[in-house]
Design an enzyme around this catalytic site. Sequence first.
Site, PDB file in Angstrom:
ATOM      1  N   MET A  30      35.231  -0.120  94.368  1.00 49.87           N
ATOM      2  CA  MET A  30      36.209   0.887  93.946  1.00 49.87           C
ATOM      3  C   MET A  30      37.505   0.693  94.736  1.00 49.87           C
ATOM      4  SD  MET A  30      34.147   4.237  92.834  1.00 49.87           S
ATOM      5  CE  MET A  30      33.881   4.949  94.426  1.00 49.87           C
ATOM      6  N   GLY A  31      37.699  -0.514  95.284  1.00 50.08           N
ATOM      7  CA  GLY A  31      38.941  -0.815  95.985  1.00 50.08           C
ATOM      8  C   GLY A  31      38.985  -0.177  97.368  1.00 50.08           C
ATOM      9  N   ALA A  32      40.226  -0.062  97.919  1.00 48.53           N
ATOM     10  CA  ALA A  32      40.410   0.350  99.319  1.00 48.53           C
ATOM     11  C   ALA A  32      39.488  -0.514 100.186  1.00 48.53           C
ATOM     12  CB  ALA A  32      40.149   1.844  99.517  1.00 48.53           C
ATOM     13  N   GLY A  36      33.498  -4.477 105.117  1.00 45.76           N
ATOM     14  CA  GLY A  36      32.194  -4.425 104.444  1.00 45.76           C
ATOM     15  C   GLY A  36      32.278  -5.105 103.083  1.00 45.76           C
ATOM     16  N   HIS A  37      33.329  -4.776 102.317  1.00 47.12           N
ATOM     17  CA  HIS A  37      33.513  -5.429 101.008  1.00 47.12           C
ATOM     18  C   HIS A  37      33.734  -6.937 101.197  1.00 47.12           C
ATOM     19  CE1 HIS A  37      35.178  -1.290 100.025  1.00 47.12           C
ATOM     20  NE2 HIS A  37      34.244  -1.435  99.108  1.00 47.12           N
ATOM     21  N   ASP A 150      24.855   1.890 100.964  1.00 41.18           N
ATOM     22  CA  ASP A 150      24.521   2.761  99.831  1.00 41.18           C
ATOM     23  C   ASP A 150      23.085   2.452  99.415  1.00 41.18           C
ATOM     24  OD1 ASP A 150      27.162   4.064  99.320  1.00 41.18           O
ATOM     25  OD2 ASP A 150      27.762   1.974  99.174  1.00 41.18           O
ATOM     26  N   VAL A 176      28.042  -3.234 107.249  1.00 42.37           N
ATOM     27  CA  VAL A 176      28.970  -3.720 108.276  1.00 42.37           C
ATOM     28  C   VAL A 176      29.490  -2.502 109.029  1.00 42.37           C
ATOM     29  CG1 VAL A 176      31.115  -4.993 108.691  1.00 42.37           C
ATOM     30  CG2 VAL A 176      29.570  -5.710 106.864  1.00 42.37           C
ATOM     31  N   ARG A 187      36.160   5.708 102.840  1.00 39.56           N
ATOM     32  CA  ARG A 187      36.445   7.109 103.179  1.00 39.56           C
ATOM     33  C   ARG A 187      36.825   7.288 104.654  1.00 39.56           C
ATOM     34  NH1 ARG A 187      34.380  10.415  98.978  1.00 39.56           N
ATOM     35  NH2 ARG A 187      33.052   9.260  97.566  1.00 39.56           N
TER      36      ARG A 187
HETATM   37  O1  PAF Z   1      29.563   1.278  95.677  1.00 39.91           O
HETATM   38  C1  PAF Z   1      30.616   1.436  95.034  1.00 39.91           C
HETATM   39  O2  PAF Z   1      31.723   1.178  95.514  1.00 39.91           O
HETATM   40  C2  PAF Z   1      30.527   1.968  93.612  1.00 39.91           C
HETATM   41  O3  PAF Z   1      29.530   2.932  93.494  1.00 39.91           O
HETATM   42  C3  PAF Z   1      30.367   0.867  92.568  1.00 39.91           C
HETATM   43  C4  PAF Z   1      29.046   0.128  92.731  1.00 39.91           C
HETATM   44  C5  PAF Z   1      31.514  -0.112  92.669  1.00 39.91           C
HETATM   45  C6  PAF Z   1      30.374   1.478  91.150  1.00 39.91           C
HETATM   46  O4  PAF Z   1      31.567   2.142  90.916  1.00 39.91           O
END
Ligand code: PAF
Length: 279
Positions: A30-32, A36-37, A150, A176, A187
């Site tokens: 979801m960006g930002a 970790g991403h 998550d 991470v 967040r």
């Molecule tokens: O984990 C997230 O950032 C969101 O729940 C996802 C998997 C991108 C779905 O919108």
Amino acid sequence: MKVFHTISPLVQYLDEYRGKSKTIGFVPTMGALHAGHISLIEESVRHDDLTVVSIFVNPNQFNNPDDLKRYPRNPDSDIVMCKQAGASVVFMPSVEVIYPEPDKRQFDFGILDKVMEGKFRPGHFNGVAQVVSRLFDIVKPNRAYFGQKDFQQLAIIKRMVWDYSMDVEIIPCPTVRESDGLAMSSRNTLLTPQQRASAPLISKILFEARNKAHSHSVDELLAWVVDSINQDPLLRVEYFSIVNAVTLEEITQWSDAENVVGCIAVNVGAVRLIDNVLF
Ligand code: PAF
């Protein structure tokens, strides 16, 4: 790196690529973006020939409109970070592109989507399943990468892939953390300096709980974690559950399950943080 905002050119580009027997790795976000991403993107770059990152703040998974409004958005720096991490494609659709019509599909994942986050954020996982299944349909990845922070989302995505025989391998990736232990989350940027200073207590207590697990009963540990975190006036535990890591059913004794996870949600002012620890 290519950036697509609509579906047809993306699908055409990926189809040509797939025709050359190359593998596609997918990191939905979801960006930002944060480290970790980036770790998910790098994992995909290591294993797949082409890595697609989607950046889409999915309104269907927000049960609280203020939370959706407040959700951080940094599209320009996200694109730069994707490129630096080695992604080949960024997909940044609008809400109209993903949902040309309202998505009315209702998923049922048994107890997996009823407990913990499912209980406190009604409809959240239905929205996650809607968008992830839609994105899988568009990207048709060989592998998709999800963070273990998550934990419940990961369990539900695995179940969805199984239930609907989706042809994609789900790759779980470790949480991470910041140097003080706080689990990375988009967040975290919403925390005030005082809240940010308090937030690492969450992981500190979870790690201590892991060490205490075998000398305490499940009930004692549940109470200890909640009390210890609530000692800080800026932190309010919404739930802490100790569950079977596969079924997400609460356990009452350590011998109830082979793999056990403790999942927590904590309100830090208006910001809600989640984390978990494997026992
Ligand atoms: O984990 C997230 O950032 C969101 O729940 C996802 C998997 C991108 C779905 O919108």
